[in-house]
Design an enzyme around this catalytic site. Structure first.
Site, PDB file in Angstrom:
ATOM      1  N   GLY A  16      82.557  41.274  43.332  1.00  0.00           N
ATOM      2  CA  GLY A  16      83.892  41.082  42.751  1.00  0.00           C
ATOM      3  C   GLY A  16      84.822  40.386  43.742  1.00  0.00           C
ATOM      4  N   ARG A  77      77.437  37.170  40.845  1.00  0.00           N
ATOM      5  CA  ARG A  77      76.391  38.180  40.992  1.00  0.00           C
ATOM      6  C   ARG A  77      75.084  37.463  40.678  1.00  0.00           C
ATOM      7  NH1 ARG A  77      80.924  41.652  39.341  1.00  0.00           N
ATOM      8  NH2 ARG A  77      81.113  43.099  41.072  1.00  0.00           N
ATOM      9  N   ASP A 108      79.321  46.812  48.761  1.00  0.00           N
ATOM     10  CA  ASP A 108      78.063  47.424  49.218  1.00  0.00           C
ATOM     11  C   ASP A 108      76.829  46.777  48.598  1.00  0.00           C
ATOM     12  OD1 ASP A 108      78.710  48.473  46.771  1.00  0.00           O
ATOM     13  OD2 ASP A 108      78.128  50.527  47.257  1.00  0.00           O
ATOM     14  N   ASP A 133      88.220  48.135  45.953  1.00  0.00           N
ATOM     15  CA  ASP A 133      88.005  49.563  45.690  1.00  0.00           C
ATOM     16  C   ASP A 133      88.093  50.460  46.919  1.00  0.00           C
ATOM     17  OD1 ASP A 133      87.671  49.064  43.039  1.00  0.00           O
ATOM     18  OD2 ASP A 133      85.487  49.021  43.105  1.00  0.00           O
ATOM     19  N   ARG A 177      85.708  51.804  39.503  1.00  0.00           N
ATOM     20  CA  ARG A 177      84.614  52.331  38.687  1.00  0.00           C
ATOM     21  C   ARG A 177      83.932  53.524  39.356  1.00  0.00           C
ATOM     22  NH1 ARG A 177      80.885  47.657  38.000  1.00  0.00           N
ATOM     23  NH2 ARG A 177      82.431  46.802  39.374  1.00  0.00           N
TER      24      ARG A 177
HETATM   25  P1  ATP Z   1      81.830  44.947  44.182  1.00  0.00           P
HETATM   26  O1  ATP Z   1      82.118  46.168  45.034  1.00  0.00           O
HETATM   27  O2  ATP Z   1      83.021  44.133  43.937  1.00  0.00           O
HETATM   28  O3  ATP Z   1      81.060  45.266  42.923  1.00  0.00           O
HETATM   29  P2  ATP Z   1      79.362  44.224  45.405  1.00  0.00           P
HETATM   30  O4  ATP Z   1      79.035  43.424  46.602  1.00  0.00           O
HETATM   31  O5  ATP Z   1      79.023  45.698  45.479  1.00  0.00           O
HETATM   32  O6  ATP Z   1      80.878  44.000  45.068  1.00  0.00           O
HETATM   33  P3  ATP Z   1      77.229  43.755  43.488  1.00  0.00           P
HETATM   34  O7  ATP Z   1      77.311  43.114  42.159  1.00  0.00           O
HETATM   35  O8  ATP Z   1      76.744  45.163  43.552  1.00  0.00           O
HETATM   36  O9  ATP Z   1      78.673  43.580  44.126  1.00  0.00           O
HETATM   37  O10 ATP Z   1      76.260  42.878  44.426  1.00  0.00           O
HETATM   38  C1  ATP Z   1      76.484  41.494  44.621  1.00  0.00           C
HETATM   39  C2  ATP Z   1      75.191  40.759  44.718  1.00  0.00           C
HETATM   40  O11 ATP Z   1      74.457  41.223  45.867  1.00  0.00           O
HETATM   41  C3  ATP Z   1      74.236  40.959  43.561  1.00  0.00           C
HETATM   42  O12 ATP Z   1      74.530  40.161  42.447  1.00  0.00           O
HETATM   43  C4  ATP Z   1      72.923  40.518  44.200  1.00  0.00           C
HETATM   44  O13 ATP Z   1      72.832  39.122  44.251  1.00  0.00           O
HETATM   45  C5  ATP Z   1      73.059  41.071  45.620  1.00  0.00           C
HETATM   46  N1  ATP Z   1      72.383  42.386  45.686  1.00  0.00           N
HETATM   47  C6  ATP Z   1      72.877  43.595  45.365  1.00  0.00           C
HETATM   48  N2  ATP Z   1      71.947  44.564  45.495  1.00  0.00           N
HETATM   49  C7  ATP Z   1      70.812  43.935  45.904  1.00  0.00           C
HETATM   50  C8  ATP Z   1      69.480  44.366  46.212  1.00  0.00           C
HETATM   51  N3  ATP Z   1      69.103  45.645  46.103  1.00  0.00           N
HETATM   52  N4  ATP Z   1      68.586  43.427  46.591  1.00  0.00           N
HETATM   53  C9  ATP Z   1      68.940  42.131  46.689  1.00  0.00           C
HETATM   54  N5  ATP Z   1      70.165  41.662  46.411  1.00  0.00           N
HETATM   55  C10 ATP Z   1      71.099  42.536  46.029  1.00  0.00           C
END
Ligand code: ATP
Length: 327
Positions: A16, A77, A108, A133, A177
């Site tokens: 995000g 994503r 994360d 968040d 969330r």
């Molecule tokens: P936010 O807190 O805003 O949701 P975020 O970094 O946690 O941000 P995610 O959608 O969970 O957002 O992860 C972003 C991207 O990181 C995913 O679309 C994917 O490309 C990569 N990613 C997340 N988890 C994994 C995983 N287990 N293995 C490989 N890539 C991953």
């Protein structure tokens, strides 16, 4: 900790968007250039790494962006990055340019991807906590949180005016969330009577009892701030209150995406600049595969695998303050 000298680095924003990401990108590019490194901007998070959307940046590429919300590198994503094949393609796209270090600005999930990638390939990764968040341990602040909370406060103050004018009860949903920090901070700062967050068990009967008691003693302004991830959610809570307390004029307001946008606050620009600067120094001095955070105004480095697992806990202190100040 790595040993190979880092000479060319890539920077990306993932997950995000959060206000202040641009300030972090600017800091990475300018610090890298200052130390003689080439810095590449990777578009749309891990998607751009796989699709080969990688451009050399310089000091001018990041001019006039520190005050802008969103991210000039875009964010996304990427499903393909979950697959070994996708990560291999990403690696090939980096190595053909000689990129041998990465800065990932995200949450994360993005750090989980970075952790996997750096364990499979010899490319050190530094994570910067970019999420509204504030759900990541190892840093008192995450890039974007302060701006998002200030946006929420601004909106809730306005809602309070109309709640007061009409003697209405407002149920306000804010983002979060999995984490209740935006609700907790914005609720305390706007004097909300009740704050409902995913970290604590929402007791509907206790909420109804407290609103009913407030109605009896004609407490005029009523605000309930609810985090998106609350067990019931603001919409259901509103309909329960309408049914159970029909004498109270109850309205629902979902703040939504306005909390993500807008010009970053001073705090977010400062922490993003500081974290971006130290991310480059980490890559250069061999402090690899960590998240750069700030704890008690000191730089703090959390290994990526720990940053992924540990969530920032809501302190008991805040929960007591909420109860006492809202009475
Ligand atoms: P936010 O807190 O805003 O949701 P975020 O970094 O946690 O941000 P995610 O959608 O969970 O957002 O992860 C972003 C991207 O990181 C995913 O679309 C994917 O490309 C990569 N990613 C997340 N988890 C994994 C995983 N287990 N293995 C490989 N890539 C991953």
């Amino acid at each position: 900790m790595g040993s190979k000298k880092v000479t060319k680095i890539g920077v990306l924003t993932s997950g995000g968007d959060a206000p202040g990401m641009n300030a972090a990108i600017r800091a990475v590019v300018r610090t890298g250039n200052y130390y003689g490194l080439e810095v590449f901007g990777i578009m749309r998070g891990y998607s751009g790494m796989i699709d080969d959307e990688i451009n050399l940046m310089n000091s001018r590429s990041v001019a006039n962006i520190i005050q802008r919300g969103g991210t000039i590198l875009k964010t996304a994503r990427s499903k393909e990055f979950f697959e070994a094949e996708g990560r291999k393609t990403a690696y090939q796209n980096l190595t053909k340019r000689g990129i041998n270090g990465l800065v990932i600005i995200g949450g994360d999930g993005s750090f989980t991807g970075a952790q996997k990638f750096s364990s499979e390939f010899d490319i050190p990764c530094i994570g910067l906590p970019g999420t509204i968040d504030k759900d990541i341990a190892g840093s008192d602040f995450t890039i974007g949180f302060d701006t998002a909370v200030n946006t929420a406060i601004d909106a809730i103050d306005k809602i309070r005016d109309t709640a007061d004018a009409h003697d209405r009860l407002f149920i306000v949903e804010v983002m979060g969330r999995d984490a209740g920090y935006i609700a907790l901070h914005s609720g305390i700062a706007t004097g909300a009577e009740n704050i409902l967050i995913p970290e604590t068990e929402t007791d509907i009967e206790a909420l109804i009892a407290s609103l009913s008691e407030q109605e009896k003693r004609r407490k005029l302004v009523n605000l309930v701030v609810v985090a998106e991830g609350d067990k019931f959610g603001a919409t259901e809570i509103t309909s329960i209150i309408k049914k159970r307390l029909p004498n109270i004029d109850t309205r629902l307001c979902i703040l939504g995406h306005i909390q993500r946008g807008g010009s970053p606050s001073c705090l977010d620009r400062l922490i993003a600049s500081r974290m971006g600067f130290h991310a480059v120094e980490c890559l250069m001095n061999g402090t690899h595969n960590v998240m750069v955070g700030i704890l008690n105004n000191q730089l703090h480095y959390t290994p990526l695998d720990l940053a992924i697992k540990a969530k920032q806990k809501i302190s008991e202190d805040w929960l007591r303050i909420v109860k006492i100040l809202a009475s």
